[in-house]
Design a protein around this motif. Structure first.
Motif, PDB file in Angstrom:
ATOM      1  N   HIS A 109       0.828  -1.212   0.000  1.00 31.85           N
ATOM      2  CA  HIS A 109       0.000   0.000   0.000  1.00 31.85           C
ATOM      3  C   HIS A 109       0.861   1.260   0.000  1.00 31.85           C
ATOM      4  O   HIS A 109       0.413   2.331  -0.394  1.00 31.85           O
ATOM      5  CB  HIS A 109      -0.905   0.024   1.240  1.00 31.85           C
ATOM      6  N   ILE A 110       2.085   1.129   0.503  1.00 27.52           N
ATOM      7  CA  ILE A 110       2.934   2.296   0.738  1.00 27.52           C
ATOM      8  C   ILE A 110       3.866   2.574  -0.435  1.00 27.52           C
ATOM      9  O   ILE A 110       4.099   3.729  -0.810  1.00 27.52           O
ATOM     10  CB  ILE A 110       3.770   2.086   2.020  1.00 27.52           C
ATOM     11  N   ALA A 111       4.439   1.515  -1.000  1.00 26.54           N
ATOM     12  CA  ALA A 111       5.514   1.664  -1.986  1.00 26.54           C
ATOM     13  C   ALA A 111       5.097   2.545  -3.157  1.00 26.54           C
ATOM     14  O   ALA A 111       4.020   2.366  -3.737  1.00 26.54           O
ATOM     15  CB  ALA A 111       5.942   0.283  -2.482  1.00 26.54           C
ATOM     16  N   TRP A 112       5.962   3.483  -3.505  1.00 28.56           N
ATOM     17  CA  TRP A 112       5.683   4.389  -4.619  1.00 28.56           C
ATOM     18  C   TRP A 112       5.756   3.631  -5.939  1.00 28.56           C
ATOM     19  O   TRP A 112       6.583   2.735  -6.124  1.00 28.56           O
ATOM     20  CB  TRP A 112       6.686   5.529  -4.625  1.00 28.56           C
ATOM     21  N   GLN A 113       4.853   3.995  -6.847  1.00 29.08           N
ATOM     22  CA  GLN A 113       4.846   3.418  -8.190  1.00 29.08           C
ATOM     23  C   GLN A 113       4.642   4.545  -9.200  1.00 29.08           C
ATOM     24  O   GLN A 113       4.033   5.574  -8.870  1.00 29.08           O
ATOM     25  CB  GLN A 113       3.707   2.405  -8.339  1.00 29.08           C
ATOM     26  N   PRO A 114       5.116   4.374 -10.433  1.00 32.00           N
ATOM     27  CA  PRO A 114       4.937   5.416 -11.456  1.00 32.00           C
ATOM     28  C   PRO A 114       3.541   5.384 -12.065  1.00 32.00           C
ATOM     29  O   PRO A 114       3.362   5.137 -13.257  1.00 32.00           O
ATOM     30  CB  PRO A 114       6.015   5.062 -12.490  1.00 32.00           C
ATOM     31  N   ILE A 115       2.541   5.607 -11.229  1.00 32.84           N
ATOM     32  CA  ILE A 115       1.149   5.598 -11.683  1.00 32.84           C
ATOM     33  C   ILE A 115       0.480   6.905 -11.272  1.00 32.84           C
ATOM     34  O   ILE A 115       0.983   7.629 -10.395  1.00 32.84           O
ATOM     35  CB  ILE A 115       0.366   4.394 -11.103  1.00 32.84           C
ATOM     36  N   CYS A 116      -0.649   7.191 -11.877  1.00 30.91           N
ATOM     37  CA  CYS A 116      -1.288   8.497 -11.680  1.00 30.91           C
ATOM     38  C   CYS A 116      -1.676   8.747 -10.230  1.00 30.91           C
ATOM     39  O   CYS A 116      -1.653   9.886  -9.759  1.00 30.91           O
ATOM     40  CB  CYS A 116      -2.492   8.642 -12.598  1.00 30.91           C
ATOM     41  N   SER A 117      -2.029   7.691  -9.473  1.00 31.65           N
ATOM     42  CA  SER A 117      -2.469   7.889  -8.093  1.00 31.65           C
ATOM     43  C   SER A 117      -1.316   8.278  -7.170  1.00 31.65           C
ATOM     44  O   SER A 117      -1.554   8.696  -6.035  1.00 31.65           O
ATOM     45  CB  SER A 117      -3.147   6.624  -7.561  1.00 31.65           C
ATOM     46  N   HIS A 118      -0.057   8.159  -7.628  1.00 31.78           N
ATOM     47  CA  HIS A 118       1.090   8.570  -6.825  1.00 31.78           C
ATOM     48  C   HIS A 118       1.788   9.789  -7.421  1.00 31.78           C
ATOM     49  O   HIS A 118       2.752  10.281  -6.834  1.00 31.78           O
ATOM     50  CB  HIS A 118       2.102   7.425  -6.713  1.00 31.78           C
ATOM     51  N   ALA A 119       1.336  10.251  -8.582  1.00 29.17           N
ATOM     52  CA  ALA A 119       2.010  11.357  -9.271  1.00 29.17           C
ATOM     53  C   ALA A 119       1.389  12.697  -8.899  1.00 29.17           C
ATOM     54  O   ALA A 119       0.283  12.767  -8.344  1.00 29.17           O
ATOM     55  CB  ALA A 119       1.944  11.148 -10.781  1.00 29.17           C
ATOM     56  N   HIS A 358     -20.602  10.758   0.407  1.00 32.15           N
ATOM     57  CA  HIS A 358     -19.772   9.830   1.162  1.00 32.15           C
ATOM     58  C   HIS A 358     -18.338   9.881   0.632  1.00 32.15           C
ATOM     59  O   HIS A 358     -18.057  10.469  -0.421  1.00 32.15           O
ATOM     60  CB  HIS A 358     -20.322   8.406   1.066  1.00 32.15           C
ATOM     61  N   LEU A 359     -17.443   9.211   1.349  1.00 33.24           N
ATOM     62  CA  LEU A 359     -16.021   9.234   1.006  1.00 33.24           C
ATOM     63  C   LEU A 359     -15.567   7.978   0.271  1.00 33.24           C
ATOM     64  O   LEU A 359     -14.364   7.788   0.060  1.00 33.24           O
ATOM     65  CB  LEU A 359     -15.188   9.390   2.291  1.00 33.24           C
ATOM     66  N   ALA A 360     -16.510   7.119  -0.106  1.00 28.15           N
ATOM     67  CA  ALA A 360     -16.155   5.793  -0.626  1.00 28.15           C
ATOM     68  C   ALA A 360     -15.227   5.838  -1.823  1.00 28.15           C
ATOM     69  O   ALA A 360     -14.393   4.938  -1.997  1.00 28.15           O
ATOM     70  CB  ALA A 360     -17.425   5.018  -0.973  1.00 28.15           C
ATOM     71  N   PHE A 361     -15.352   6.855  -2.668  1.00 27.67           N
ATOM     72  CA  PHE A 361     -14.515   6.924  -3.868  1.00 27.67           C
ATOM     73  C   PHE A 361     -13.473   8.033  -3.781  1.00 27.67           C
ATOM     74  O   PHE A 361     -12.909   8.454  -4.797  1.00 27.67           O
ATOM     75  CB  PHE A 361     -15.383   7.101  -5.111  1.00 27.67           C
ATOM     76  N   GLY A 362     -13.211   8.501  -2.559  1.00 21.57           N
ATOM     77  CA  GLY A 362     -12.193   9.520  -2.384  1.00 21.57           C
ATOM     78  C   GLY A 362     -12.672  10.889  -2.842  1.00 21.57           C
ATOM     79  O   GLY A 362     -13.863  11.193  -2.866  1.00 21.57           O
ATOM     80  N   GLY A 363     -11.721  11.726  -3.218  1.00 21.28           N
ATOM     81  CA  GLY A 363     -12.046  13.077  -3.670  1.00 21.28           C
ATOM     82  C   GLY A 363     -10.785  13.779  -4.127  1.00 21.28           C
ATOM     83  O   GLY A 363      -9.680  13.227  -4.066  1.00 21.28           O
ATOM     84  N   GLY A 364     -10.940  14.994  -4.606  1.00 23.72           N
ATOM     85  CA  GLY A 364      -9.794  15.758  -5.059  1.00 23.72           C
ATOM     86  C   GLY A 364      -9.175  15.182  -6.316  1.00 23.72           C
ATOM     87  O   GLY A 364      -9.814  14.421  -7.062  1.00 23.72           O
ATOM     88  N   PRO A 365      -7.900  15.476  -6.573  1.00 23.29           N
ATOM     89  CA  PRO A 365      -7.262  15.040  -7.826  1.00 23.29           C
ATOM     90  C   PRO A 365      -7.133  13.523  -7.959  1.00 23.29           C
ATOM     91  O   PRO A 365      -6.974  13.015  -9.062  1.00 23.29           O
ATOM     92  CB  PRO A 365      -5.883  15.703  -7.780  1.00 23.29           C
ATOM     93  N   HIS A 366      -7.212  12.793  -6.838  1.00 22.05           N
ATOM     94  CA  HIS A 366      -7.064  11.339  -6.898  1.00 22.05           C
ATOM     95  C   HIS A 366      -8.389  10.608  -6.691  1.00 22.05           C
ATOM     96  O   HIS A 366      -8.399   9.419  -6.365  1.00 22.05           O
ATOM     97  CB  HIS A 366      -6.048  10.869  -5.853  1.00 22.05           C
ATOM     98  N   GLU A 367      -9.499  11.298  -6.904  1.00 22.32           N
ATOM     99  CA  GLU A 367     -10.801  10.634  -6.806  1.00 22.32           C
ATOM    100  C   GLU A 367     -10.861   9.475  -7.801  1.00 22.32           C
ATOM    101  O   GLU A 367     -10.342   9.567  -8.916  1.00 22.32           O
ATOM    102  CB  GLU A 367     -11.923  11.626  -7.095  1.00 22.32           C
ATOM    103  N   CYS A 368     -11.496   8.377  -7.389  1.00 23.53           N
ATOM    104  CA  CYS A 368     -11.534   7.171  -8.215  1.00 23.53           C
ATOM    105  C   CYS A 368     -12.127   7.470  -9.586  1.00 23.53           C
ATOM    106  O   CYS A 368     -13.283   7.894  -9.685  1.00 23.53           O
ATOM    107  CB  CYS A 368     -12.360   6.090  -7.525  1.00 23.53           C
ATOM    108  N   PRO A 369     -11.368   7.245 -10.678  1.00 24.76           N
ATOM    109  CA  PRO A 369     -11.887   7.561 -12.009  1.00 24.76           C
ATOM    110  C   PRO A 369     -12.864   6.520 -12.545  1.00 24.76           C
ATOM    111  O   PRO A 369     -13.617   6.797 -13.467  1.00 24.76           O
ATOM    112  CB  PRO A 369     -10.621   7.599 -12.877  1.00 24.76           C
ATOM    113  N   GLY A 370     -12.860   5.315 -11.964  1.00 20.22           N
ATOM    114  CA  GLY A 370     -13.718   4.244 -12.476  1.00 20.22           C
ATOM    115  C   GLY A 370     -14.913   3.945 -11.609  1.00 20.22           C
ATOM    116  O   GLY A 370     -15.495   2.865 -11.708  1.00 20.22           O
ATOM    117  N   GLN A 371     -15.328   4.905 -10.790  1.00 17.16           N
ATOM    118  CA  GLN A 371     -16.417   4.631  -9.843  1.00 17.16           C
ATOM    119  C   GLN A 371     -17.737   4.294 -10.534  1.00 17.16           C
ATOM    120  O   GLN A 371     -18.516   3.488 -10.008  1.00 17.16           O
ATOM    121  CB  GLN A 371     -16.608   5.809  -8.889  1.00 17.16           C
TER     122      GLN A 371
END
Length: 490
Positions: A109-119, A358-371
């Protein structure tokens, strides 16, 4: 307690002996989110709320310090403030200081990856733009057809038995079948793919091998779509102007697949459990006072698919919920505790229909795009299942149901049910709503037949077997039936 220095989150691992009432406490008297005393995290979060308010200090595995964000408004502020908080764990002080062991079970859950949710910044815009563009091509009517057909195939597997486990035989399979279709690899869907996803998410000894099985499938898909594009998510990621590399394509396909899969499995399981255990809930659904989509939204409030998300990290010294947050501190995005914040839900029994805050799909720039994909799979899949098995009922006492719980989610282990056995359905055949009426006989012919001696009266021919669906032009459907057929993608 408001920590004013890093020492407040000390790393001394000495603690009380096993069996001591304070065994759940770590250094400086902080609560542990793991081990003895943390079996019921929902209760623990409420104790933390009572002790500390909307933001509370706690300890992760190996007594690594973290802030648990419990307030609804505080969670929204955190996820909507990219200038103050980031998903990039490379700024996390315990990780930089070597306090997080490589074998820590939370490393995936912690390790950084080159994906949009960590950029962040321009890189986030580039990667997220490609993901959003690929997801935007989905034909939602076609998606519902895929969901309905996948549901019928799954129900056909057990409908003649009169019993099933709706977690292991339905909820864990439907999202994978649909996601493999929309990604562009329907041939990869099978029991092995489902097992690999479940095993990887459980963090077992074989999790690394299971993850590699999924990665290999996505690599094969990427190579095929590089050679020949089709109308699927993989092809649109490849052809997007952002120019993603093969590694970026594979990792984002994995992100979409696994995030949508785990969230939707939990969502379907939770909704079905409530339908089967709460007579009032089921009566509302059956009586038309509640629709399946409304039932899904209620579940997203009460039992979000992900309980928390680790993590967010402070980019600078700041304040949140009255607590002083230092640069490099880690924060736990508290979805489940935020959804029951008494400041926004003073009455937890109140109906939340129509409320999507609700907060189920997050929010802000990292809100779940496939909800919306997850919602569609749950809505259409549950609706089609209940249409096939209207008499489905729980096959055990409610208190016998079991869950597997982690800091990230609470997963229903099984949902045994019974129902009246019924034959399989032809998945590809469009249903006929009624048979054509028999040809009308003239009045004179009826009188002639009635006057004839019994032995000479013509016998009515046996009705011919229906060998093909009735042509649509002959079906005079009402507006409601036409709407239902459109809604289910028929």
């Amino acid at each position: 307690m408001t920590p004013e220095s890093p020492s407040t989150f000390g790393t001394d691992t000495a603690g009380p002996p096993p069996g001591c009432p304070a065994h759940a406490l770590g250094p400086d008297g902080l609560r542990r989110l793991y081990g003895p005393g943390a079996e019921n995290l929902s209760d623990l979060y409420e104790e933390l709320r009572e002790e500390h308010g909307a933001v509370a200090p706690a300890l992760l595995h190996d007594d690594v310090p973290v802030w648990v964000v419990l307030g609804h408004g505080e969670n929204l502020h955190m996820v909507r403030s990219p200038s103050q908080f980031t998903r990039d764990s490379r700024v996390w002080k315990p990780l930089l200081d070597g306090e997080v062991h490589p074998a820590n079970p939370l490393m995936p859950h912690i390790a950084w990856q080159p994906i949009c949710s960590h950029a962040e910044g321009d890189e986030h815009l580039r990667l997220r733009g490609a993901v959003n563009g690929a997801l935007s091509i989905i034909d939602h009517r076609a998606l519902r057809r895929h969901i309905n057909r996948a549901t019928q195939r799954l129900v056909n597997r057990f409908c003649e038995d009169g019993r099933a486990d709706l977690v292991g035989e339905f909820a864990e399979h439907l999202p994978m079948a649909v996601m493999c279709q929309v990604l562009g690899m329907p041939e990869e869907y099978d029991d092995r793919m489902v097992h690999a996803a479940r095993d990887m998410l459980k963090g077992t000894d074989t999790a690394i091998a299971s993850n590699q099985y999924i990665v290999d499938a996505l690599e094969r898909l990427t190579r095929r779509r590089r050679a020949r594009s089709e109308d699927d998510i993989a092809s649109h990621l490849i052809n997007h102007p952002a120019g993603l590399t093969d590694d970026e394509i594979r990792e984002h396909l994995r992100l979409v697949l696994i995030a949508a899969y785990e969230a939707t499995v939990n969502l379907i399981s939770n909704v079905l459990r409530v339908i089967l255990t709460d007579p009032r809930f089921r009566a509302q659904l059956s009586g038309g006072q509640m629709t399946v989509p409304e039932a899904v939204e209620q579940s997203l409030w009460d039992e979000p698919p992900f309980s928390t998300v680790l993590g967010y990290f402070a980019k600078q010294d700041t304040e949140l919920g009255g607590k002083r947050i230092r640069k490099g501190d880690g924060l736990l995005f508290g979805i489940a505790p935020g959804n029951v914040d008494p400041r926004v839900r003073p009455d937890l029994a109140a109906n939340m229909q129509g409320n999507r805050s609700h907060l189920a799909f997050g929010g802000g720039p990292h809100e779940c795009p496939g909800q919306e994909i997850g919602r569609a799979i749950a809505d259409a899949g549950i609706d089609a299942l209940l249409m096939r098995l209207p008499d489905v009922r729980l096959a055990c006492a409610e208190d016998q149901l079991r869950w597997t719980e982690s800091i990230a989610s609470r997963h229903l282990a099984e949902l045994p049910v019974r129902f009246g056995p019924r034959p399989p359905q032809d998945v590809e055949r469009r249903p006929a709503f009624r048979q054509l009426p028999a040809p009308e006989t003239s009045s004179a012919a009826r009188r002639e037949a009635a006057a004839a001696p019994p032995e000479t009266r013509p016998t009515a021919p046996a009705p011919a077997a229906v060998t093909a669906p009735v042509p649509e032009a002959t079906l005079r459907l009402g507006a409601w039936q036409r709407f239902l057929r459109w809604w289910r993608g028929a």
